[in-house]
Design a protein around this motif. Sequence first.
Motif, PDB file in Angstrom:
ATOM      1  N   PRO A 165       0.826  -1.210   0.000  1.00 20.46           N
ATOM      2  CA  PRO A 165       0.000   0.000   0.000  1.00 20.46           C
ATOM      3  C   PRO A 165       0.865   1.268   0.000  1.00 20.46           C
ATOM      4  N   GLY A 166       0.233   2.425  -0.226  1.00 23.84           N
ATOM      5  CA  GLY A 166       0.946   3.701  -0.167  1.00 23.84           C
ATOM      6  C   GLY A 166       1.537   3.929   1.210  1.00 23.84           C
ATOM      7  N   GLU A 167       2.657   4.642   1.272  1.00 27.08           N
ATOM      8  CA  GLU A 167       3.334   4.819   2.565  1.00 27.08           C
ATOM      9  C   GLU A 167       2.746   5.971   3.388  1.00 27.08           C
ATOM     10  N   GLU A 168       2.442   7.083   2.742  1.00 23.07           N
ATOM     11  CA  GLU A 168       1.914   8.224   3.470  1.00 23.07           C
ATOM     12  C   GLU A 168       0.464   7.963   3.838  1.00 23.07           C
ATOM     13  N   ARG A 169       0.062   8.463   4.994  1.00 24.82           N
ATOM     14  CA  ARG A 169      -1.343   8.412   5.372  1.00 24.82           C
ATOM     15  C   ARG A 169      -1.870   9.836   5.369  1.00 24.82           C
ATOM     16  N   PHE A 170      -3.077   9.993   4.883  1.00 22.43           N
ATOM     17  CA  PHE A 170      -3.765  11.289   4.943  1.00 22.43           C
ATOM     18  C   PHE A 170      -4.897  11.120   5.952  1.00 22.43           C
ATOM     19  N   GLY A 171      -4.780  11.799   7.101  1.00 22.27           N
ATOM     20  CA  GLY A 171      -5.793  11.660   8.146  1.00 22.27           C
ATOM     21  C   GLY A 171      -5.980  10.213   8.550  1.00 22.27           C
ATOM     22  N   GLY A 172      -4.882   9.456   8.599  1.00 18.52           N
ATOM     23  CA  GLY A 172      -4.912   8.070   9.057  1.00 18.52           C
ATOM     24  C   GLY A 172      -5.229   7.052   7.972  1.00 18.52           C
ATOM     25  N   LYS A 173      -5.614   7.533   6.787  1.00 18.36           N
ATOM     26  CA  LYS A 173      -6.012   6.600   5.713  1.00 18.36           C
ATOM     27  C   LYS A 173      -4.847   6.347   4.753  1.00 18.36           C
ATOM     28  N   GLU A 174      -4.667   5.074   4.389  1.00 17.59           N
ATOM     29  CA  GLU A 174      -3.639   4.741   3.395  1.00 17.59           C
ATOM     30  C   GLU A 174      -4.288   4.515   2.040  1.00 17.59           C
ATOM     31  N   SER A 175      -3.505   4.715   0.986  1.00 22.86           N
ATOM     32  CA  SER A 175      -3.997   4.476  -0.372  1.00 22.86           C
ATOM     33  C   SER A 175      -3.545   3.081  -0.817  1.00 22.86           C
ATOM     34  N   VAL A 176      -4.073   2.605  -1.964  1.00 20.59           N
ATOM     35  CA  VAL A 176      -3.690   1.269  -2.424  1.00 20.59           C
ATOM     36  C   VAL A 176      -2.246   1.256  -2.940  1.00 20.59           C
ATOM     37  N   MET A 177      -1.761   2.425  -3.393  1.00 19.10           N
ATOM     38  CA  MET A 177      -0.411   2.493  -3.944  1.00 19.10           C
ATOM     39  C   MET A 177       0.019   3.949  -3.976  1.00 19.10           C
ATOM     40  N   ASP A 178       1.336   4.176  -3.920  1.00 18.02           N
ATOM     41  CA  ASP A 178       1.826   5.536  -4.160  1.00 18.02           C
ATOM     42  C   ASP A 178       3.003   5.484  -5.127  1.00 18.02           C
ATOM     43  N   ALA A 179       3.278   6.662  -5.700  1.00 18.16           N
ATOM     44  CA  ALA A 179       4.483   6.845  -6.516  1.00 18.16           C
ATOM     45  C   ALA A 179       5.358   7.864  -5.802  1.00 18.16           C
ATOM     46  N   HIS A 180       6.650   7.581  -5.738  1.00 14.70           N
ATOM     47  CA  HIS A 180       7.631   8.527  -5.205  1.00 14.70           C
ATOM     48  C   HIS A 180       8.565   8.930  -6.339  1.00 14.70           C
ATOM     49  N   LEU A 181       8.531  10.216  -6.678  1.00 13.81           N
ATOM     50  CA  LEU A 181       9.427  10.725  -7.720  1.00 13.81           C
ATOM     51  C   LEU A 181      10.581  11.439  -7.031  1.00 13.81           C
ATOM     52  N   VAL A 182      11.768  10.837  -7.091  1.00  2.00           N
ATOM     53  CA  VAL A 182      12.926  11.293  -6.306  1.00  2.00           C
ATOM     54  C   VAL A 182      13.768  12.248  -7.149  1.00  2.00           C
ATOM     55  N   HIS A 183      14.041  13.424  -6.573  1.00  2.00           N
ATOM     56  CA  HIS A 183      14.825  14.453  -7.258  1.00  2.00           C
ATOM     57  C   HIS A 183      16.031  14.822  -6.413  1.00  2.00           C
ATOM     58  N   SER A 184      17.089  15.270  -7.089  1.00  2.00           N
ATOM     59  CA  SER A 184      18.294  15.698  -6.385  1.00  2.00           C
ATOM     60  C   SER A 184      18.759  17.035  -6.962  1.00  2.00           C
ATOM     61  N   SER A 185      19.225  17.938  -6.079  1.00  2.00           N
ATOM     62  CA  SER A 185      19.745  19.228  -6.549  1.00  2.00           C
ATOM     63  C   SER A 185      21.246  19.097  -6.786  1.00  2.00           C
ATOM     64  N   ALA A 186      21.825  20.109  -7.407  1.00  2.00           N
ATOM     65  CA  ALA A 186      23.259  20.073  -7.709  1.00  2.00           C
ATOM     66  C   ALA A 186      24.080  19.936  -6.428  1.00  2.00           C
ATOM     67  N   ASP A 187      23.586  20.474  -5.314  1.00  2.00           N
ATOM     68  CA  ASP A 187      24.334  20.360  -4.052  1.00  2.00           C
ATOM     69  C   ASP A 187      23.873  19.169  -3.206  1.00  2.00           C
TER      70      ASP A 187
END
Length: 267
Positions: A133-155
């Motif tokens: 299932p999704g990792e984040e909870r919104f008001g205690g509720k989890e979703s069936v799945m989430d996407a994490h789009l990972v970004h990095s800055s030059a530093d």
Amino acid sequence: MLTPSHFRGYGMTKIKWKSSGAILITAFVSLTTSAAETNHGWTYTGNHGPAHWGALSEAFHACESGRAESPINIEGAKKAPADMPRLKINYAPLPIDIVNTGHAVQFNATPGTDSITLGDHAYQLVQFHFHSPGEERFGGKESVMDAHLVHSSADGKLLVLAVQFKLGERANPVIQAMLDRVPNEAGAEMKVTAVTVNPLDLLPKNKGYYTYSGSLTTPPCTEGVTWIEFKEPMTITKQQLDAMHHFYNGNQRPVQPTNGREIFEVD
Ligand SMILES: [Zn+2]
């Protein structure tokens, strides 16, 4: 020091072959020993599960002792101050590059192609992956799945855009393009330069979000990660969720204490 390469996967050897016409397929097959060394054998259940990550390696210290860890339960968000930096997304289609990491289905972005800005700060898209299932909870509720789009800055600063998914009639084209090609073997990679997907198709139309400072949700659980959690969910079909579960079901770290961190809501 964490560089984007830390999020790309593990020690791999490369096998190349040509298929018909202009499509070049490249597969990476993991070396068992180096993968194990980098992984320290962490899992989502049992003796190497989330409660034990911090003990598996000194490098995973933050998993145990961190005070600003992710995921969290999003509640009690405050309206963002008017001068909060604005998010701008500059995504374009990317050639297929999918890795079965052994912990998630992951898409590696072509370095230097897709970016976002938060105020004056620019971040490059490094990879995106899915938890079910999704990792984040919104008001205690989890979703069936989430996407994490990972970004990095030059530093070397990290920013993750998180999208929740709910079941619906509409299949997600990015997820389908990936599911059609994910290698079964953990550590294997599939590249198809002739086929592209646009990561914009993972993001909801309404770009309202919650934001807070957290961590990577997998070892080494590094903190100082800016999280941007879109409020509006996207849809996937039951067939897509079932197909994702063929690879990973339960790759979800438990909710971590907020420890007084502020969560802001941006419309
Ligand atoms: Zn993740």
